[in-house]
Every structure is written in structure tokens, then in C-alpha cells.
Enzyme design. Structure first.
Site, PDB file in Angstrom:
ATOM      1  N   GLY A   1       2.495   4.344   7.848  1.00  0.00           N
ATOM      2  CA  GLY A   1       2.132   5.737   7.604  1.00  0.00           C
ATOM      3  C   GLY A   1       0.742   5.846   6.983  1.00  0.00           C
ATOM      4  O   GLY A   1       0.039   6.828   7.169  1.00  0.00           O
ATOM      5  N   GLY A   2       0.359   4.815   6.276  1.00  0.00           N
ATOM      6  CA  GLY A   2      -0.982   4.762   5.683  1.00  0.00           C
ATOM      7  C   GLY A   2      -1.935   3.890   6.487  1.00  0.00           C
ATOM      8  O   GLY A   2      -3.021   3.555   6.006  1.00  0.00           O
TER       9      GLY A   2
ATOM     10  N   ASP B   1       6.218  -3.969  -1.416  1.00  0.00           N
ATOM     11  CA  ASP B   1       5.521  -2.947  -0.631  1.00  0.00           C
ATOM     12  C   ASP B   1       6.421  -1.728  -0.431  1.00  0.00           C
ATOM     13  O   ASP B   1       7.648  -1.828  -0.556  1.00  0.00           O
ATOM     14  CB  ASP B   1       5.136  -3.541   0.739  1.00  0.00           C
ATOM     15  CG  ASP B   1       4.014  -2.768   1.426  1.00  0.00           C
ATOM     16  OD1 ASP B   1       3.638  -1.676   0.961  1.00  0.00           O
ATOM     17  OD2 ASP B   1       3.520  -3.275   2.453  1.00  0.00           O
TER      18      ASP B   1
ATOM     19  N   ALA C   1       7.630   1.668   2.128  1.00  0.00           N
ATOM     20  CA  ALA C   1       8.015   1.804   3.541  1.00  0.00           C
ATOM     21  C   ALA C   1       8.138   3.279   3.870  1.00  0.00           C
ATOM     22  O   ALA C   1       8.364   4.117   2.986  1.00  0.00           O
ATOM     23  CB  ALA C   1       9.337   1.100   3.818  1.00  0.00           C
TER      24      ALA C   1
ATOM     25  N   SER D   1       0.836  -1.197   0.000  1.00  0.00           N
ATOM     26  CA  SER D   1       0.000   0.000   0.000  1.00  0.00           C
ATOM     27  C   SER D   1       0.876   1.255   0.000  1.00  0.00           C
ATOM     28  O   SER D   1       2.038   1.207   0.393  1.00  0.00           O
ATOM     29  CB  SER D   1      -0.872   0.016   1.255  1.00  0.00           C
ATOM     30  OG  SER D   1      -1.633  -1.158   1.303  1.00  0.00           O
ATOM     31  N   GLY D   2       0.282   2.362  -0.406  1.00  0.00           N
ATOM     32  CA  GLY D   2       1.010   3.624  -0.399  1.00  0.00           C
ATOM     33  C   GLY D   2       1.163   4.182  -1.797  1.00  0.00           C
ATOM     34  O   GLY D   2       0.625   3.635  -2.767  1.00  0.00           O
TER      35      GLY D   2
ATOM     36  N   GLU E   1      -0.194  -5.505   5.874  1.00  0.00           N
ATOM     37  CA  GLU E   1       1.109  -5.503   5.194  1.00  0.00           C
ATOM     38  C   GLU E   1       2.066  -6.496   5.859  1.00  0.00           C
ATOM     39  O   GLU E   1       2.799  -7.215   5.180  1.00  0.00           O
ATOM     40  CB  GLU E   1       1.713  -4.093   5.239  1.00  0.00           C
ATOM     41  CG  GLU E   1       0.982  -3.111   4.342  1.00  0.00           C
ATOM     42  CD  GLU E   1       1.467  -1.686   4.480  1.00  0.00           C
ATOM     43  OE1 GLU E   1       1.293  -0.913   3.534  1.00  0.00           O
ATOM     44  OE2 GLU E   1       2.001  -1.333   5.550  1.00  0.00           O
TER      45      GLU E   1
ATOM     46  N   LYS F   1      13.562   7.708   2.077  1.00  0.00           N
ATOM     47  CA  LYS F   1      13.273   6.661   3.057  1.00  0.00           C
ATOM     48  C   LYS F   1      14.516   5.883   3.487  1.00  0.00           C
ATOM     49  O   LYS F   1      14.452   5.053   4.381  1.00  0.00           O
ATOM     50  CB  LYS F   1      12.249   5.653   2.492  1.00  0.00           C
ATOM     51  CG  LYS F   1      11.076   6.279   1.765  1.00  0.00           C
ATOM     52  CD  LYS F   1      10.244   7.128   2.702  1.00  0.00           C
ATOM     53  CE  LYS F   1       9.027   7.742   2.032  1.00  0.00           C
ATOM     54  NZ  LYS F   1       8.047   6.795   1.617  1.00  0.00           N
TER      55      LYS F   1
HETATM   56  O1  LIG Z   1       3.238   1.351   5.281  1.00  0.00           O
HETATM   57  C1  LIG Z   1       2.579   1.907   4.438  1.00  0.00           C
HETATM   58  C2  LIG Z   1       1.126   2.106   4.567  1.00  0.00           C
HETATM   59  O2  LIG Z   1       0.679   1.649   5.802  1.00  0.00           O
HETATM   60  C3  LIG Z   1       3.249   2.394   3.192  1.00  0.00           C
HETATM   61  O3  LIG Z   1       3.907   1.346   2.590  1.00  0.00           O
HETATM   62  C4  LIG Z   1       4.205   3.460   3.591  1.00  0.00           C
HETATM   63  O4  LIG Z   1       3.470   4.483   4.251  1.00  0.00           O
HETATM   64  C5  LIG Z   1       4.942   4.041   2.413  1.00  0.00           C
HETATM   65  O5  LIG Z   1       4.106   4.736   1.567  1.00  0.00           O
HETATM   66  P1  LIG Z   1       4.617   5.605   0.341  1.00  0.00           P
HETATM   67  O6  LIG Z   1       5.013   4.660  -0.741  1.00  0.00           O
HETATM   68  O7  LIG Z   1       3.428   6.467   0.002  1.00  0.00           O
HETATM   69  O8  LIG Z   1       5.764   6.439   0.834  1.00  0.00           O
END
Ligand SMILES: O=C(CO)[C@H](O)[C@H](O)COP(=O)(O)O
Length: 331
Positions: free
Chosen positions: A155-156, A140, A142, A84-85, A162, A180
Site C-alpha cells: 500500500g505504501g 513490518d 500489512a 514501512s508504513g 519489504e 487488517k
Molecule cells: O506494505 C506496506 C508499505 O508498502 C505497509 O506495511 C502497509 O501498507 C501497511 O501500512 P500501515 O501500517 O500504514 O497500515
């Protein structure tokens, strides 16, 4: 963003490890090794607009996502976890670009409402982890990744699902932009460790998290709704910033947080990822491997993909963003 026309399978050769053994840095008792790999398959991205800071970040996410998909979402991968994200849409984009033939007997397991939508909209086959508790690969994003591939995630607010799909997969791969890439968790992602809690227990957990060393931990509030964020599982989220000394040992912190009654899952992913791919501003991709190796994949001078020409017979031909031979450099 337009999905690129379907292409046939690129050359998905695995890294050809010429290992340079000199120990340059110690991590978890292992030496960091800088490795040379064979040229990865070229990227063949669709048009995007003139660069701005935002698009450089987006292009960096895409570089990381596409490189990781080319290397780890291999033809033999049939059950695939989708994270997700904001980086994960590029993962799906690249998987779609592998072609209908490649994807017709694959099933995709989502980690959130968002990734379910991505799978459905891409017309990929949607599955669930209760049907497929063993996955070949999960890719995924991070929020932050440290030197030994420990991650902050959530963060999401999707970190429960996940983590289930990261754990269920033979291979768990992280994709992210350069922001990151960190040495100690919490340095860049300062809002704290996301902790999913049962609604009923949140006040007690919050009190215990304060006592555990995060006096500024707060219940995450929604932006366009009065009240707290509610996860896809109907729970609340606490964001708990801990001092650097505690973040240097995320596994110990994870164990202590998980012991708190009412905690459903903690957004610390320790010893789970096989590799983390970071798209950089200069168009290279840094790959941190679970065994301490750090690889730099040079894709050219600009991370902004230019117009491309898809090859005939489904093969890549002219590529404006060529993945050149990997360079070896100290970081
Ligand atoms: O852990 C997450 C959601 O719970 C996402 O993987 C994380 O927030 C990274 O998101 P993005 O790709 O928008 O930086």
C-alpha cells in the site's frame, strides 16, 4: 510523538504454550488451536490525547507493535529489519525504549526511505541488506492478512524491499490494527494487489494483468505530483483487484503474476510470516500464528494508553495499561 524514556530490558519471556488441542477450524490442513500464554510484559506507554476514532486506531497499532517487539525483538536479535508504513513508528518507539545499552550493538536494516528516516532519527545504527543479508527478525505492517497469514503488502509501494527483508529474516512478524485482520485477502483492502513493474514494461504488464483476471487493474497515480507513483527503486506500481475466488489462493496468483515479464515484485506475501499481531478496539491483541493457533492477549479494557510512571532501576513498575493474563476465546 515523544519517545518514552529509556527503560531496561523488560521481562521478555516467550509464550508458555498450554495448547488446547481441540480442532475448532481447519486451515491449510492444520487445526486452529487456542493457546494460553504467560502474561506478557506490561506496556508502559507515554501520554496520548483523549480518544477519537483516529486515536483508537493509532492506539491499536501501537498495542500490536509493542506486544510484538516485546516478544520477538529479543536481546539476542542483533540484525533487525524495519518495515514501512504507519504502524512501524511504534515498532521503533518500542525498540528505542529497550534502552541504549540493548541497542548499542544492534544494526537496523530499512525497507524504505521512510524506515531509513525512522532509524536515523531514533539514533539507531543503520545498515544495509548487502552488508547483512541474514537478519534475525523483521517486523513490518500489512494492508491485509488472511487466515493462514498470507498478506497483501505494498500500500505504501515498498513491497520489494519489504519482501527481501521478510525473506532474509529468521523470523518475520506482522503488526497491524484490527482492520487488517481478514479471512480472505481483498475483502478489506479493495484497491487490489500492488505489483511493482519496470517503467518500460508497465503498459504490457497492465494488459496482461487484465487478461489474468483483473480488468480493473490500474497504474497507481501520485497524489501530489503529476503522473504515476515511482517507488524507492524507480519503478511503477499497478494495483490489481482480483475476484475473491482467485484471492482465496494467493500463492497461485502470486506465481502467475511473477511470471509476467516486467514484474519486479508482487505484494502478496505467502507463507512468510511467523505471527501477525492485531491491536483491537477493546484493548486486546489477537495473535495469529503460522501453525494456525490464534491467541488473544488481553491488555485491559481500553486501547488508549494513559499516563504512565516509569519504574526505578529501569524496571517497569506502575503500568496503567497492564497486560493481563491471556484469555482463551473463540473467534
Ligand atoms: O506494505 C506496506 C508499505 O508498502 C505497509 O506495511 C502497509 O501498507 C501497511 O501500512 P500501515 O501500517 O500504514 O497500515
Amino acid at each position: 510523538m515523544p519517545i518514552p524514556p529509556a527503560i531496561l530490558t523488560p521481562d521478555l519471556s516467550t509464550p508458555n504454550a498450554t495448547v488446547y488441542p481441540s480442532p475448532l477450524r481447519q486451515t491449510l490442513g492444520q487445526s486452529v488451536q487456542y493457546i494460553k500464554t504467560s502474561t506478557p510484559p506490561p506496556l508502559n506507554p507515554p501520554d496520548i490525547k483523549v480518544p477519537s476514532p483516529t486515536t483508537i486506531i493509532e492506539a491499536s497499532k501501537r498495542l500490536a507493535a509493542w506486544t510484538a517487539v516485546d516478544r520477538h525483538v529479543l536481546p539476542e536479535c542483533k540484525v533487525i529489519g524495519i518495515g514501512s508504513g504507519s504502524t512501524v513508528p511504534y515498532v521503533v518507539e518500542r525498540i528505542v525504549a529497550q534502552g541504549k545499552e540493548m541497542n548499542k550493538d544492534r544494526v537496523f536494516i530499512p525497507t524504505s526511505f521512510q524506515s531509513k528516516e525512522l532509524i536515523v532519527n531514533a539514533q539507531l545504527l543503520l545498515g544495509d541488506v548487502d552488508q547483512y543479508p541474514a537478519l534475525d527478525v523483521t517486523v513490518d505492517g500489512a494492508d491485509e492478512v488472511d487466515e493462514t497469514l498470507n498478506c497483501i503488502k505494498g500500500g505504501g509501494a515498498c513491497h520489494l524491499r519489504e519482501k527481501v527483508l521478510a525473506e532474509a529474516a529468521d523470523t518475520f512478524i506482522v503488526v497491524a490494527d484490527y482492520r487488517k485482520n481478514s479471512d480472505v485477502l481483498g475483502k478489506n483492502f479493495t484497491q487490489g494487489v500492488p505489483i511493482e513493474v519496470a517503467q518500460f514494461a508497465y503498459a504490457k504488464v497492465l494488459q496482461n494483468v487484465h487478461l489474468l483476471g483483473s480488468p480493473n487493474a490500474v497504474l497507481r497515480m501520485a497524489k501530489s505530483k503529476a503522473g504515476p507513483v515511482v517507488t524507492d527503486n524507480g519503478n511503477f506500481v499497478i494495483d490489481a483487484p482480483f475476484p475473491e475466488e482467485m484471492m482465496k489462493d494467493p500463492y497461485t496468483l502470486l506465481k502467475r503474476l511473477k511470471m509476467l515479464t516486467g514484474v519486479v515484485e508482487v505484494g502478496l506475501f505467502c507463507h512468510m510470516a511467523k505471527a501477525a499481531y492485531f491491536g483491537n478496539q477493546d484493548g486486546s491483541v489477537t495473535v495469529k500464528w503460522h501453525d494456525g493457533r490464534i491467541e488473544s492477549v488481553d491488555s485491559g479494557s481500553s486501547p488508549i494508553p494513559k499516563a504512565n510512571e516509569n519504574g526505578k532501576n529501569g524496571k517497569h513498575h506502575a503500568h496503567n495499561v497492564q497486560m493481563r493474563n491471556v484469555s482463551i476465546r473463540e473467534m
